[in-house]
Design a protein around this motif. Structure first.
Motif, PDB file in Angstrom:
ATOM      1  N   SER A 149       0.242   1.376   1.948  1.00 41.61           N
ATOM      2  CA  SER A 149       0.435   2.461   0.985  1.00 41.61           C
ATOM      3  C   SER A 149       1.090   3.667   1.637  1.00 41.61           C
ATOM      4  O   SER A 149       2.051   4.237   1.106  1.00 41.61           O
ATOM      5  CB  SER A 149      -0.914   2.857   0.374  1.00 41.61           C
TER       6      SER A 149
ATOM      7  N   MET B 195      -0.633  -0.934  -5.740  1.00 40.95           N
ATOM      8  CA  MET B 195      -1.885  -1.226  -5.038  1.00 40.95           C
ATOM      9  C   MET B 195      -2.990  -1.640  -6.007  1.00 40.95           C
ATOM     10  O   MET B 195      -3.737  -2.587  -5.753  1.00 40.95           O
ATOM     11  CB  MET B 195      -2.333   0.013  -4.249  1.00 40.95           C
TER      12      MET B 195
ATOM     13  N   PHE C  95      -7.433  -3.599  -2.145  1.00 39.09           N
ATOM     14  CA  PHE C  95      -6.192  -2.859  -2.374  1.00 39.09           C
ATOM     15  C   PHE C  95      -6.396  -1.739  -3.401  1.00 39.09           C
ATOM     16  O   PHE C  95      -5.630  -0.788  -3.434  1.00 39.09           O
ATOM     17  CB  PHE C  95      -5.082  -3.803  -2.839  1.00 39.09           C
TER      18      PHE C  95
END
Length: 513
Positions: A382, A399, A436
């Motif tokens: 990220s 994500m 995630f």
């Protein structure tokens, strides 16, 4: 000369060294880069203008740094007088100087590890307790969910307290209280069922402040392009707590008894508290340990607003925007799936595949261990996407989509697992991909409402906790009614898919409040 007098006073050998020509004659080219010869001019020694406080940053334990200028040779060199360390040791010390923000992240990872280890101890000990006291599967679900009764109330209040008083103080009180509750749990179980439920509810009340405190401290101590990695480190500790609790608890149950794991983890919590109280501040600007260069790096990388003015934000304002509801629904789904797997994974392997408690603990621990690694990978990915120029909105949606669609598919496949190894592999994939979402909705609170992120986190966590209570108790009744929890996993998978669609429609990485 001032420097000469200091040199004489700091080291009794300094005088003989400076006055002895033979010492100067034997200097080698590899040290000061000149051929051995007796200087034709007297050597003058000048003190530098560096104060003792300024020197303290470069010289550790014993030794003061002075700049010695040899005017006869035109050579300037920093010398450690009285410290006994050479240039190589000083360079090595500088290389090992860890930035203060990473020390804070490491402490947060440790406490999040304890936070989850204290939770999961009950998920394992509930099996022998149920046998001892004759609990049904439905009542076992009630005992499992009692932790969440207190957790749901402290989430909102704790989040608001974090915004007002800072993450350090609120986290410290939370650890102290939940460690006490952990210590009292075996006594309460032997005393009465009511006492056990009350202590577990109090335990949840204390633990409700952990995630809002962690989230707010990460936003204060890390620049925007490092924040996902910081949260990934902290949440890696959170997931490793599952591994440690699932592996150590059965061993201690068989050797020490039911009270063993509770005493161990409560003691570790109090030990952590002594380091936290003296080594961390809520804001890096208040820390006596952070360097000026690190503070500038942190402040330059921040895009959020300063801390709240202490006033509680209007609830209606936060609930009036669709991005807030995207976060709330994401937290509901995340907690639903997370607590179903956390509370029922040992029971699942024990009832569906008939493995014993120790084997079930190993099968249950592997998915949480990989989740710790994948959570950090998600955070690093990220941050790299943000540094590469992708917008926060796109990164958060990517994500979160991975974090929900991946587990949904894995749980659907879990219904067709025929062996415990296959089931463990599918659960590993589900939990690894679900991590995630840490770089999705968990960080998005700081994106849209940096000034009230703790309060918004509390609201979302309260809604998620209510969902966790329903899912934990519902699974217990479903197992008692049908004899299997597999159909309930299909419901969880469907919830993952629906929430992923809602998130991609309404989530944003822009500041809303």
């Amino acid at each position: 000369m001032a420097a000469k007098s200091v040199l004489h006073s700091s080291s009794p050998n300094a005088s003989s060294f400076l006055n002895s020509k033979s010492n100067l004659v034997h200097f080698r080219r590899t040290q000061l880069r000149f051929e051995p010869r007796i200087p034709s001019k007297p050597i003058k020694w000048e003190s530098c203008s560096r104060t003792r406080e300024q020197s303290r940053e470069k010289v550790k334990q014993g030794g003061r740094l002075f700049t010695v200028r040899c005017t006869a040779e035109g050579i300037e060199r920093g010398m450690l007088i009285g410290g006994g360390r050479g240039r190589e040791e000083a360079a090595a010390s500088k290389m090992l100087d860890i930035p203060e923000r990473f020390k804070v992240a490491a402490l947060m990872a440790c406490v999040m590890c304890l936070c989850n280890a204290d939770r999961v101890v009950m998920s394992v000990t509930v099996v022998p307790l149920a046998t001892k006291f004759g609990w049904s599967s439905s009542f076992l679900g009630i005992v499992q969910s009692s932790f969440l009764w207190g957790y749901i109330f402290s989430s909102v209040i704790g989040g608001a307290l974090v915004d007002r008083y800072g993450g350090k103080r609120v986290m410290a009180w939370g650890v102290a209280l939940w460690s006490l509750a952990t210590l009292l749990t075996p006594w309460a179980a032997n005393h009465s069922t009511v006492a056990l439920l009350a202590v577990r509810a109090f335990f949840g009340l204390a633990e409700g402040v952990a995630l809002p405190s962690m989230s707010t401290l990460s936003s204060r101590w890390f620049p925007s392009d490092e924040r996902a990695s910081a949260v990934g480190i902290s949440m890696a500790g959170f997931h490793l707590g599952n591994v440690i609790g699932l592996l150590l608890t059965p061993i201690m149950l068989s050797t020490i008894g039911i009270s063993g794991p509770f005493i161990l983890f409560s003691s570790l919590g109090l030990l952590w508290l002594t380091r936290w109280a003296n080594g961390v501040t809520s804001d890096p600007r208040d820390s006596p340990f952070v360097s000026n260069s690190e503070l500038r790096l942190i402040q330059a990388g921040k895009t959020d607003s300063p801390a709240s003015d202490g006033q509680f934000p209007p609830l209606g304002l936060l609930l009036s925007k669709a991005p807030s509801w995207a976060i709330i629904f994401a937290n509901i789904t995340n907690n639903w799936g997370y607590f179903v797997l956390l509370s029922w994974m040992p029971v699942y392997f024990n009832t569906v595949f008939k493995v014993n408690l120790k084997q079930a603990a190993w099968f249950s621990a592997v998915p949480w261990g990989t989740m710790a690694v994948s959570g950090y990978v998600a955070g690093a990915l990220s941050d790299s996407l943000i540094k590469a120029g992708y917008s926060l909105t796109i990164v958060r949606k990517i994500m979160q989509s991975i974090g929900f669609i991946g587990p949904g598919v894995s749980l659907l496949c879990l219904n067709y697992a025929k062996t415990p190894v296959t089931a463990a592999a599918l659960m590993t994939v589900a939990l690894s991909l679900s991590s995630f979402s840490q770089a999705g909705f968990l960080l998005n609170m700081q994106d849209i409402a940096p000034q009230y992120a703790g309060f918004l986190h509390g609201i979302a966590n309260a809604a998620g906790t209510l969902a966790a209570i329903i899912s934990t108790i519902g699974t217990g009744y479903f197992v008692q009614w049908s004899g299997s929890s597999q159909a309930f996993l299909r419901v969880t998978a469907g919830l993952y898919f629906v929430t992923a669609i809602f998130w991609n429609l309404y989530a944003t990485g822009e500041r809303v409040f």
